[in-house]
Design a protein around this motif. Sequence first.
Motif, PDB file in Angstrom:
ATOM      1  N   ARG A 276       0.848  -1.190   0.000  1.00 45.83           N
ATOM      2  CA  ARG A 276       0.000   0.000   0.000  1.00 45.83           C
ATOM      3  C   ARG A 276       0.882   1.237   0.000  1.00 45.83           C
ATOM      4  NH1 ARG A 276      -5.404   1.305   3.554  1.00 45.83           N
ATOM      5  NH2 ARG A 276      -5.763   3.391   2.703  1.00 45.83           N
ATOM      6  N   ARG A 277       0.684   2.064  -0.972  1.00 49.32           N
ATOM      7  CA  ARG A 277       1.554   3.226  -1.150  1.00 49.32           C
ATOM      8  C   ARG A 277       1.532   4.121   0.084  1.00 49.32           C
ATOM      9  NH1 ARG A 277       0.614   6.203  -6.707  1.00 49.32           N
ATOM     10  NH2 ARG A 277       1.896   7.644  -5.502  1.00 49.32           N
ATOM     11  N   GLY A 278       2.716   4.632   0.389  1.00 43.63           N
ATOM     12  CA  GLY A 278       2.851   5.536   1.517  1.00 43.63           C
ATOM     13  C   GLY A 278       3.187   4.857   2.819  1.00 43.63           C
ATOM     14  N   THR A 279       3.073   3.532   2.883  1.00 44.64           N
ATOM     15  CA  THR A 279       3.415   2.814   4.107  1.00 44.64           C
ATOM     16  C   THR A 279       4.892   2.426   4.075  1.00 44.64           C
ATOM     17  OG1 THR A 279       2.817   0.670   3.149  1.00 44.64           O
ATOM     18  CG2 THR A 279       1.075   1.908   4.263  1.00 44.64           C
ATOM     19  N   PRO A 280       5.491   2.113   5.239  1.00 43.58           N
ATOM     20  CA  PRO A 280       6.900   1.710   5.266  1.00 43.58           C
ATOM     21  C   PRO A 280       7.139   0.460   4.420  1.00 43.58           C
ATOM     22  CG  PRO A 280       6.126   2.248   7.472  1.00 43.58           C
ATOM     23  CD  PRO A 280       4.914   2.227   6.593  1.00 43.58           C
ATOM     24  N   ALA A 281       8.388   0.327   3.949  1.00 40.13           N
ATOM     25  CA  ALA A 281       8.728  -0.801   3.076  1.00 40.13           C
ATOM     26  C   ALA A 281       8.510  -2.140   3.754  1.00 40.13           C
ATOM     27  CB  ALA A 281      10.175  -0.672   2.611  1.00 40.13           C
ATOM     28  N   ASP A 282       8.717  -2.215   5.059  1.00 47.14           N
ATOM     29  CA  ASP A 282       8.583  -3.507   5.724  1.00 47.14           C
ATOM     30  C   ASP A 282       7.123  -3.936   5.880  1.00 47.14           C
ATOM     31  OD1 ASP A 282       7.777  -1.741   7.653  1.00 47.14           O
ATOM     32  OD2 ASP A 282       9.305  -2.268   9.125  1.00 47.14           O
ATOM     33  N   GLU A 283       6.176  -3.078   5.478  1.00 49.28           N
ATOM     34  CA  GLU A 283       4.769  -3.459   5.506  1.00 49.28           C
ATOM     35  C   GLU A 283       4.300  -4.058   4.182  1.00 49.28           C
ATOM     36  OE1 GLU A 283       2.075  -0.591   7.026  1.00 49.28           O
ATOM     37  OE2 GLU A 283       3.334  -0.087   8.765  1.00 49.28           O
ATOM     38  N   ALA A 284       5.198  -4.123   3.208  1.00 46.60           N
ATOM     39  CA  ALA A 284       4.857  -4.831   1.970  1.00 46.60           C
ATOM     40  C   ALA A 284       4.594  -6.297   2.296  1.00 46.60           C
ATOM     41  CB  ALA A 284       5.985  -4.701   0.957  1.00 46.60           C
ATOM     42  N   VAL A 285       3.554  -6.867   1.705  1.00 48.65           N
ATOM     43  CA  VAL A 285       3.111  -8.217   2.032  1.00 48.65           C
ATOM     44  C   VAL A 285       3.559  -9.185   0.940  1.00 48.65           C
ATOM     45  CG1 VAL A 285       1.118  -9.684   2.508  1.00 48.65           C
ATOM     46  CG2 VAL A 285       1.112  -7.290   3.235  1.00 48.65           C
ATOM     47  N   ARG A 286       4.205 -10.242   1.356  1.00 54.34           N
ATOM     48  CA  ARG A 286       4.629 -11.269   0.395  1.00 54.34           C
ATOM     49  C   ARG A 286       3.435 -12.139   0.028  1.00 54.34           C
ATOM     50  NH1 ARG A 286       9.895 -15.293   1.054  1.00 54.34           N
ATOM     51  NH2 ARG A 286       9.399 -16.698  -0.714  1.00 54.34           N
ATOM     52  N   VAL A 287       3.202 -12.279  -1.283  1.00 47.77           N
ATOM     53  CA  VAL A 287       2.035 -13.006  -1.780  1.00 47.77           C
ATOM     54  C   VAL A 287       2.378 -14.453  -2.125  1.00 47.77           C
ATOM     55  CG1 VAL A 287       0.319 -13.086  -3.637  1.00 47.77           C
ATOM     56  CG2 VAL A 287       0.977 -10.883  -2.644  1.00 47.77           C
ATOM     57  N   THR A 288       3.552 -14.693  -2.719  1.00 43.40           N
ATOM     58  CA  THR A 288       3.908 -16.031  -3.206  1.00 43.40           C
ATOM     59  C   THR A 288       5.061 -16.615  -2.398  1.00 43.40           C
ATOM     60  OG1 THR A 288       5.447 -15.132  -4.830  1.00 43.40           O
ATOM     61  CG2 THR A 288       3.174 -15.474  -5.539  1.00 43.40           C
ATOM     62  N   PHE A 289       5.070 -17.945  -2.347  1.00 42.62           N
ATOM     63  CA  PHE A 289       6.165 -18.687  -1.714  1.00 42.62           C
ATOM     64  C   PHE A 289       6.463 -19.878  -2.619  1.00 42.62           C
ATOM     65  CE2 PHE A 289       4.209 -16.304   1.646  1.00 42.62           C
ATOM     66  CZ  PHE A 289       5.270 -15.912   2.471  1.00 42.62           C
ATOM     67  N   HIS A 290       7.337 -19.654  -3.589  1.00 41.71           N
ATOM     68  CA  HIS A 290       7.652 -20.686  -4.583  1.00 41.71           C
ATOM     69  C   HIS A 290       9.017 -20.383  -5.174  1.00 41.71           C
ATOM     70  CE1 HIS A 290       7.221 -23.493  -7.925  1.00 41.71           C
ATOM     71  NE2 HIS A 290       6.138 -23.964  -7.338  1.00 41.71           N
ATOM     72  N   THR A 291       9.849 -21.416  -5.357  1.00 42.74           N
ATOM     73  CA  THR A 291      11.224 -21.195  -5.828  1.00 42.74           C
ATOM     74  C   THR A 291      11.331 -21.080  -7.341  1.00 42.74           C
ATOM     75  OG1 THR A 291      11.707 -23.564  -5.931  1.00 42.74           O
ATOM     76  CG2 THR A 291      12.168 -22.432  -3.847  1.00 42.74           C
ATOM     77  N   GLY A 292      10.196 -21.202  -8.048  1.00 45.80           N
ATOM     78  CA  GLY A 292      10.232 -21.034  -9.498  1.00 45.80           C
ATOM     79  C   GLY A 292      10.373 -19.575  -9.875  1.00 45.80           C
ATOM     80  N   ASN A 293      10.116 -19.298 -11.144  1.00 43.91           N
ATOM     81  CA  ASN A 293      10.233 -17.918 -11.637  1.00 43.91           C
ATOM     82  C   ASN A 293       8.870 -17.253 -11.578  1.00 43.91           C
ATOM     83  OD1 ASN A 293      10.291 -16.297 -14.714  1.00 43.91           O
ATOM     84  ND2 ASN A 293      11.617 -15.679 -13.044  1.00 43.91           N
TER      85      ASN A 293
END
Length: 692
Positions: A675-692
């Motif tokens: 969400r724009r304007g929030t600190p970088a560490d509040e970015a949420v990781r969506v995927t958990f996969h070692t592919g591309n």
Amino acid sequence: MKVVSNWFLRLALSAAVSLLVLAFLMHLVPGAEETDQPRLLEVLRGTALGFIALYLLCALGQGWLRAVRYRLLIAAGNEPGVPGLWRVSLVTFTRNMLVDLLPARVGELGYIAMLNRGYRVSGAVCVSSLGISFIFDFIALLLIIVLLLIVQILAGALQGWLIVAAVMAAVAVLIMLAAVFRGVDLVVALLQRLPDRLRRTSLVRPLLAFLQKLAAAIGATRRARVMTPVLGLSVGVRVIKYTGLYVAFLGVAAPAFPDLADVSFGTVLTALLSAEAGASLPVPAFMSFGTYEAGGTLALTLLGFPVAASRVIMLAVHIWSQLVDYSLGGIALAVFCFSAGAGGVRAAFRARAAGKRPAALRLLAAGLALGLVLAGLAGVALERRRLRKMGAVVPPESGQALQAPPAGRRRLERTAAGLRGRIVWSSNRFGNHEIVSLSLPDLTFRRLTDHPHVDYFARVSPDGRRIVFSRSQVAWVSQRNPVPWDVYLLDLETGAESRVARNGNTPTWSADGQTVYFQRDGGRFVAHELATGQERVLFAAGREGLPEGVELQTPHFNAAAGALAVTLRGALRATVVIWEDGRHVRVGGGCQLTWTGRGTELCYVDKGGRQKNVIYGYDLESRERTPWLDLPGDLSHEYFPAFSAEARWMVFGASGGGRHGHEHDTADYEIFLWRRGTPADEAVRVTFHTGN
């Protein structure tokens, strides 16, 4: 000291030859048209190497037969010091390389120079043996063409052009026989009838002396009764040569083009003869590339085979044959330079340098040798860099799913709870790149496409009902190659796919969803009206202030402002905003320049972060940039920013950076939501996969 310097010169020359040959070989692969490159790389990767090994054996066999023939003709010419078969073989394999490398068969002079300077064979015998061999190569070719004609007549499939080829080959043989076995004597007789004053001039006298020696060598060869074995060896050379090329054809065609793998030997031989005729045309072409393929493709096409497949097959066969032939020739030349064979060359150099400051000349020779080594290193480095810029030649591993940490899963659920929509991206977790989606707020994962080719660069329509994306024209293409792609449309409700445009890449939407914009052939930006199918070019290299040869990467059009945000590569390297009247603003370096959807605001990726990248915002009116996002943690190489319709949310990819982390279509990029304007560490990781 003198021994050391001579050793250095030989070693440096050998290294230089090896490096330059390696650079030439590396140059072969990208030598195709851009539209052929992806398919060509796929065909080269899939070639059955066992067949190429058989081609190598055939190349060694025909080279050895040529060497036996050359040595037989040298001995028949009354040469007192006939080199051994090993030495003549070194000369033969080098000649085979040089004759194809240099235009108009100038490479034949390498045979003469190496035998004359390296092994002290008289110039007249060198020319005699080379000329007679050349004639018998044509005689053997004529016999093969006649045999092919007989087969076609018996099969009732006579091709008229082959009759013309047989007649032309027969005429050429008669002319060459007359020129060599009668013409030299005639020229000698004419020169001898000149007045003494003319015959003794510095031009005529040495010419007459050489022609007399040449006539004597030709006469001795004719009387030696070696023509029958020479003809047999010549036929053997041709048979082994075309057998090897046929084997290489099978090795290329069988894995990639099963329909062409069952082509008869006679049909392939026709194509090979046509390719050889094309390569023999007086057209300047590096290593005969272009002319060889044109002749072979024409023959296969006339026989009813697809043009695209024929072109790629002939190019792949040519590349494999050149890789083998130039490797053998380069090794032979390096061994010649490093062995006693170069002794005659060095002796001639020392004789000319006597009394003329030999130390200075040795120093100059050392400098030249070192320069050649550096040139070879530079050539290899440049070709390696060029190959790397073509992107990955093989698709990445599909990877495996990771267990999402419970805290990370809860963060994603809390963030998604207040959202309604979907995130779409390209993933290779199914074995190749497909378009996938994650719906919000229920977090349902769904595979949207299922196709053997690469699907990527998905963009959701303004109404959220459709996506537009790029699909490769062959099974695997790196994103670095902007040409062989098509633009597709997918209806998210029905799952129906339709092709919007051929030869289009990195598509985006207009604000009203009625127009799709895309890049075409690297250098054009096209608007496609979905209702009518009409297209118009809005921007192009060489227009609107853009230089010729520039590539438009990830172009994004702002219709309200009439301006294109684009990353330029090729003739110019920059990120710019450019208007249709040619006005432009240079944003800076970096890439992925994108309109956010808020008036004159843009976003792009540039250097300056923990793992090189930072996502920046840019205000077009104030010309100021602001660092927006640089993730903490191990995934901090940010890329591919895209925005929700109201520009409140940004979705992007992030990898671990490093040497291999930047490559777009092979590195492990995870998807994040911020969400724009929030600190970088509040970015949420969506995927958990070692592919591309």
